[in-house]
Design a protein around this motif. Structure first.
Motif, PDB file in Angstrom:
ATOM      1  N   THR A 106       0.632  -1.207  -0.030  1.00  0.00           N
ATOM      2  CA  THR A 106       0.097   0.069  -0.143  1.00  0.00           C
ATOM      3  C   THR A 106       0.809   1.295   0.128  1.00  0.00           C
ATOM      4  O   THR A 106       0.470   2.360  -0.347  1.00  0.00           O
ATOM      5  CB  THR A 106      -0.865  -0.016   1.088  1.00  0.00           C
ATOM      6  OG1 THR A 106      -0.033   0.076   2.313  1.00  0.00           O
ATOM      7  CG2 THR A 106      -1.831  -1.098   1.283  1.00  0.00           C
ATOM      8  N   VAL A 107       2.044   0.960   0.330  1.00  0.00           N
ATOM      9  CA  VAL A 107       2.874   2.264   0.428  1.00  0.00           C
ATOM     10  C   VAL A 107       3.333   2.959  -1.119  1.00  0.00           C
ATOM     11  O   VAL A 107       3.877   2.216  -1.782  1.00  0.00           O
ATOM     12  CB  VAL A 107       4.304   1.822   1.414  1.00  0.00           C
ATOM     13  CG1 VAL A 107       5.229   3.114   1.467  1.00  0.00           C
ATOM     14  CG2 VAL A 107       3.801   1.654   2.545  1.00  0.00           C
ATOM     15  N   GLY A 108       3.099   4.132  -1.176  1.00  0.00           N
ATOM     16  CA  GLY A 108       3.245   4.623  -2.265  1.00  0.00           C
ATOM     17  C   GLY A 108       3.914   6.042  -2.083  1.00  0.00           C
ATOM     18  O   GLY A 108       4.169   6.545  -0.967  1.00  0.00           O
ATOM     19  N   GLY A 109       4.248   6.784  -3.246  1.00  0.00           N
ATOM     20  CA  GLY A 109       4.860   8.380  -3.167  1.00  0.00           C
ATOM     21  C   GLY A 109       3.836   9.273  -2.807  1.00  0.00           C
ATOM     22  O   GLY A 109       2.586   9.059  -3.001  1.00  0.00           O
ATOM     23  N   PRO A 110       4.501  10.466  -2.178  1.00  0.00           N
ATOM     24  CA  PRO A 110       3.465  11.240  -1.578  1.00  0.00           C
ATOM     25  C   PRO A 110       2.395  12.172  -2.541  1.00  0.00           C
ATOM     26  O   PRO A 110       1.572  12.497  -2.208  1.00  0.00           O
ATOM     27  CB  PRO A 110       4.341  12.244  -0.792  1.00  0.00           C
ATOM     28  CG  PRO A 110       5.519  12.113  -1.630  1.00  0.00           C
ATOM     29  CD  PRO A 110       5.600  10.690  -2.071  1.00  0.00           C
TER      30      PRO A 110
END
Length: 280
Positions: A106-110
């Protein structure tokens, strides 16, 4: 220090910022991952900044900003950690930290676009302080030991789909938390020596309209207590990401509409930067 990762998805370059200049860290590490934290990477970066022998990253200003950490081994989240948010959710403040898990992918760029899941009518925003673990934390003796296990702090958006989370959950929250792209992170990581994590403002906006405005001083359980408490139940490992909860002002409150395609969500924690996601 302000550490981060720049470049296309899957090919991000680790960097350290000095003022507005991004220095390339590939001579020090391949990524901002568990190996970097456990091998003394931050100390090496500090020394090389002092001696001035880290090269600048060409074209950094035009690059995509990625999540400031490599894909974590775990994303551990704390729920209902602000009393006013617990109240708007219809729950009393917890007597013990409430946790749930998000999948690491789920972690992605801001500033990456976020896809609203199929069937979703209740995609929600949640500005949060994220804690990146730098040393193993398992059965810590007291909260005083916690900050020594922290690599740094990041701005995160703990996006949620409330129907999946609350109505189709089967009793757990993670169904509504694990959609692709549901943890925008960054733009950078700041080491603990450079900010007061106990008194940080958290703000969010949707389409330019204010939503959340609070402070980490209003947490039910502070960072040190959370890391210590969680270490009694699970082993936090270097590179893991801990989300510490969101304040009031989310769509679940009923005061604001949920997110739809075309909406723009912005979040900010001074010192940790600003995010901007367009929902598609």
């Amino acid at each position: 220090m302000r550490l981060g990762r720049l470049g296309p998805i899957g090919a991000e370059v680790p960097v350290v910022w000095q003022g507005d200049e991004a220095h390339d860290l590939r001579e020090v590490t391949t990524d901002l991952d568990a190996a970097f934290w456990t091998s003394g990477g931050p100390d090496v970066v500090r020394r090389r900044l002092e001696t001035g022998d880290l090269p600048l990253l060409d074209g950094a200003e035009g690059m995509r900003i990625g999540a400031p950490i490599a894909r974590p081994g775990a994303v551990v989240c704390v729920g209902l950690n602000y009393a006013a948010h617990a109240a708007e959710s219809g729950a009393p403040p917890p007597k013990q930290p409430v946790i749930f898990l998000k999948t690491p992918n789920t972690v992605g760029g801001p500033n990456d676009d976020v896809r609203i899941p199929p069937r979703s009518n209740k995609t929600d925003w949640e500005v949060e302080l994220g804690v990146v673990i730098g040393r193993p934390a398992s059965y810590l003796g007291s909260p005083d030991e916690s900050i020594g296990c922290v690599a740094g702090f990041v701005l995160t958006n703990d996006l949620s789909e409330r129907t999946f989370q609350l109505e189709e959950s089967g009793g757990q929250w993670s169904k509504g938390k694990c959609c692709p792209g549901f943890t925008p992170t960054g733009p950078w990581l700041v080491t603990p020596d450079e900010l007061d994590h106990g008194s940080l403002a958290l703000r969010s906006w949707v389409n330019g309209e204010p939503r959340q405005d609070s402070s980490t001083a209003d947490m039910v359980f502070g960072v040190e207590h959370l890391v210590w408490n969680l270490s009694q139940y699970l082993a936090l490992e270097p590179g893991d990401l801990l989300l510490t909860g969101t304040p009031e002002g989310v769509g679940l409150s009923g005061r604001f509409p949920y997110l739809h395609a075309g909406d723009v969500c912005e979040l900010e924690i001074p010192g940790l930067g600003r995010q901007r996601q367009t929902f598609v």
